[in-house]
Design a protein around this motif. Structure first.
Motif, short mmCIF file in Angstrom:
data_model
loop_
_atom_site.label_atom_id
_atom_site.label_comp_id
_atom_site.label_asym_id
_atom_site.label_seq_id
_atom_site.Cartn_x
_atom_site.Cartn_y
_atom_site.Cartn_z
N GLY A 1 16.15 35.39 -51.04
CA GLY A 1 14.99 34.47 -50.60
C GLY A 1 14.15 33.52 -51.39
O GLY A 1 14.74 32.96 -52.58
N ASP A 2 13.56 32.58 -51.21
CA ASP A 2 12.25 32.15 -51.20
C ASP A 2 10.88 32.35 -52.07
O ASP A 2 10.87 33.37 -52.05
CB ASP A 2 11.52 30.89 -50.61
CG ASP A 2 12.97 29.80 -49.86
OD1 ASP A 2 14.09 29.80 -50.38
OD2 ASP A 2 12.13 29.37 -49.15
N SER A 3 11.07 31.57 -53.68
CA SER A 3 9.75 32.25 -54.18
C SER A 3 9.26 30.47 -55.24
O SER A 3 9.30 30.28 -56.24
CB SER A 3 10.28 33.09 -55.05
OG SER A 3 9.13 33.69 -56.39
N PRO A 4 8.80 29.93 -54.22
CA PRO A 4 8.67 28.54 -54.13
C PRO A 4 7.58 27.92 -55.25
O PRO A 4 6.98 27.92 -56.57
CB PRO A 4 8.39 27.22 -53.48
CG PRO A 4 7.82 28.48 -51.73
CD PRO A 4 9.01 30.25 -52.75
N TYR A 5 6.78 29.47 -55.48
CA TYR A 5 5.10 29.24 -56.21
C TYR A 5 5.22 30.17 -57.21
O TYR A 5 4.09 30.60 -57.80
CB TYR A 5 3.87 29.57 -54.87
CG TYR A 5 4.04 28.86 -54.01
CD1 TYR A 5 4.34 27.13 -54.50
CD2 TYR A 5 4.37 28.77 -52.25
CE1 TYR A 5 4.04 26.43 -53.12
CE2 TYR A 5 4.57 27.76 -51.44
CZ TYR A 5 4.22 26.99 -52.00
OH TYR A 5 4.09 25.96 -50.88
N MET A 6 5.96 30.85 -58.07
CA MET A 6 6.26 31.56 -58.96
C MET A 6 5.35 33.23 -58.94
O MET A 6 4.48 33.37 -59.21
CB MET A 6 5.60 30.59 -59.95
CG MET A 6 6.36 31.55 -61.05
SD MET A 6 5.48 30.54 -63.00
CE MET A 6 6.76 28.75 -62.93
#
Length: 611
Positions: free
Chosen positions: A475-480
């Motif tokens: 999935g997404d991990s846009p914010y580290m």
């Protein structure tokens, strides 16, 4: 309706503006003042937020503060009474500050706001939200979920240290809490202190150190320090700690339990310190997993939001995601106290004023967390000329190709683009970038550019469309804020001899085809880069992929150890000239180190107090 949110007076002061429910701007005061974790009233951040929203002070309908100081003072008094006469020295030192500033924060806030406009009756526009409610609001309201459980974990707010809320549409209801002095955040900070790092600053170093050790002391912690229940609730044995009464986190009884005194800040790290770090990390993960499993089972909820300083523990977050107790998890990127400013503003808009809430079409409402200042090209050029920088303006395509070529040639590139990030992570707005395929990049960035401890890992930025091919993350991990392992096909097996190397010596062994971002346990703290929120950074990664067949870059924050992330072009140029960065890209301006006036080089290493 415009609401200004403020967090201040403890650590990581910040301001945020919400307009008709939309997050317009948010920034930490430290970025402007250049003082790490600045706790002072965020005048500069407020000035920026007003400017970004096109508002005058008179246009602000409400000012929302992120906690309630009277309740916090009540905790101070009750704690002293409960432990008296032990702790009198600590109480005596803190009381004057409370009486001079913190207890009368309403008056102080009114005074500060009157400096913006004396004609406004700010007393009628001032709102206060409890600390954990501000955290919970910062996590739920920008999330993509209509309904969610919200778990907040930190050191302490007024009384709460861990709290559970339920969010539905525009309503957020606090359900239960654990109270001071029983705190997962303070337990982790106690070990931060004990291993020689700075409390409220060095917790991420402790997390980064943990993979070098074995959790040999986990049972010691569970048997002595924390009484952990099956549902994740707990109590701490206060006889091992001094944070209630003393001027340090731990005491002699704690030292005896773990075989020696606390490490001094610059003292050599040993395997024992690494094992202690691994142990408290393992215990923290166990507490978080028990809490979330119990909440999922009890409520049947499928969505979880996280906030509070513990939510920045991306290793625990990764294990929580893989545990599968919840279908979807969303973590506020400014999960610490800075995010409380945003949460207070959102709480004012939705909870206090009962305004309706609409979701953002499946995405979150944080704009990629790019909520800070940006600079037009003409302004960038004017500022660079003023500091004596030599640069070449380029068309976007040429600029991206040049930067990607430098990265492929293993050069360190300063990348200053668009709006500054809100929160502790650089996300491709104010970043230093490198080639992850380089076996020497991790050491070079740590020692020659960041001037920080050699064990510190670096994070990968990866094109969202390629993440599953390179990491064990779908999935997404846009914010580290999530850690996952490098995909098996990209790993290199270590020999038995290499496995037996002492902790940090393992750093020199390439463990994958992207060694600069692969930690010693094959993990990585991942940022997925999305074309919708950062098209230029996405284009850079795409160009690097075309050149190298690798859609990954090393991404570390644009600063040196102890310095806040750079905010202005002048900050960026100063850091560039004080370190061994090779190239700097600011807006459409391309700067080579070799082209610069040598007299502008300076010793940056000692400029900032070590964090």
């Amino acid at each position: 309706m415009r609401i200004l949110g403020i967090s201040a007076f403890y650590h990581d002061s910040a301001a945020a503006v919400v307009e008709d429910g939309e997050i317009i701007a948010a920034a930490q005061e430290e970025r402007f003042s250049r003082k790490k974790h600045d706790s002072r009233f965020p005048r500069h951040a407020i000035d920026y937020c007003l400017e970004a929203s096109g508002a005058t002070p008179q246009d602000i309908d409400f000012v929302a503060f992120y906690d309630k100081p009277f309740i916090k003072f009540e905790r101070l008094l009750e704690t002293y009474i409960a432990f008296a006469p032990r702790g009198f020295q600590s109480f005596k030192m803190s009381l004057p500050l409370w009486l001079r500033e913190k207890l009368f924060q309403k008056s102080l806030l009114l005074k500060e706001m009157k400096a913006y406009s004396a004609d406004v009756d700010w007393a009628k526009r001032l709102l206060f939200a409890e600390h954990h409610f501000s955290h919970a609001a910062s996590a739920f309201y920008p999330s993509p979920f209509k309904d969610a459980i919200v778990l907040t974990m930190d050191g302490v707010g007024e009384w709460a240290t861990t709290s559970v809320a339920f969010g539905s549409d525009n309503q957020l209801t606090m359900q239960r809490e654990l109270r001071f002095p029983h705190s997962l955040g303070l337990l982790y900070s106690a070990f931060t202190y004990y291993t020689g790092f700075k409390v409220n600053s060095g917790e991420y170093k402790l997390m980064g150190l943990a993979p070098y050790g074995e959790p040999k002391y986990a049972d010691v912690i569970l048997d002595n320090l924390i009484d952990l229940k099956p549902d994740g609730t707990f109590r701490l044995d206060q006889s091992y700690f001094d944070y209630c009464t003393g001027l340090r986190m731990t005491n002699a009884k704690f030292d005896e339990l773990f075989g020696g005194p606390a490490r001094k800040p610059e003292e050599l790290l040993t395997q024992r310190h690494m094992d202690i770090a691994a142990s408290i990390q393992a215990v923290t993960e166990e507490v978080v997993l028990r809490l979330t499993r119990a909440l999922a089972k009890e409520t049947g909820a499928r969505n979880l939001c996280l906030a509070g300083g513990v939510a920045l523990n991306c290793v625990a977050n990764g294990k929580l995601l893989r545990d599968g107790s919840f279908d979807q998890i969303w973590i506020q990127p400014a999960a610490g106290d800075a995010g409380g400013a945003l949460g207070a503003a959102l709480a004012g808009y939705y909870h206090h004023k009962k305004n309706s809430r609409s979701l953002n079409g499946g995405g979150d409402a944080m704009r990629g967390s790019y909520l800070g200042p940006s600079f037009p090209q003409a302004e960038i050029e004017r500022r660079l000329h003023a500091v004596g920088a030599r640069f070449e303006p380029m068309a976007e395509g040429d600029l991206i190709e040049a930067a990607a070529r430098d990265l492929a040639d293993e050069k360190a590139v300063g990348w200053f683009q668009g709006r500054m990030e809100f929160g502790p992570r650089a996300l491709g707005g104010r970043s230093i970038l490198g080639d992850p395929r380089s076996a020497t990049m991790q050491k070079t960035l740590n020692l020659k550019i960041k001037y920080r401890e050699s064990f510190r890992p670096f994070a990968p930025s990866v094109l969202r469309e390629d993440v599953a091919d390179w990491f064990e993350l779908e999935g997404d991990s846009p914010y580290m804020l999530l850690v996952a392992d490098v995909a098996a096909k990209h790993r290199h097996a270590m020999t038995a001899e290499q496995q037996n190397l002492f902790g940090i010596d393992k750093l020199n062994v390439p463990r994958s085809s992207i060694p600069a971002v692969t930690h010693v346990d094959y993990s990585a703290r991942i940022q997925t880069v999305h074309q919708e929120t950062n098209p230029r950074y996405h284009a850079l990664l795409s160009a690097f992929k075309r050149m190298t067949a690798c859609p990954v870059l090393v991404n570390t924050s644009f600063n040196v150890r102890g310095e806040p992330i750079v905010c202005t072009p002048e900050d960026a140029f100063g850091c560039f000239m004080g370190t061994q960065m090779d190239t700097l890209v600011i807006g459409d301006c391309y700067l080579r180190k070799d082209d610069q006036d040598a007299s502008l080089k300076h010793d940056y290493k000692e400029k900032f107090e070590l964090d």
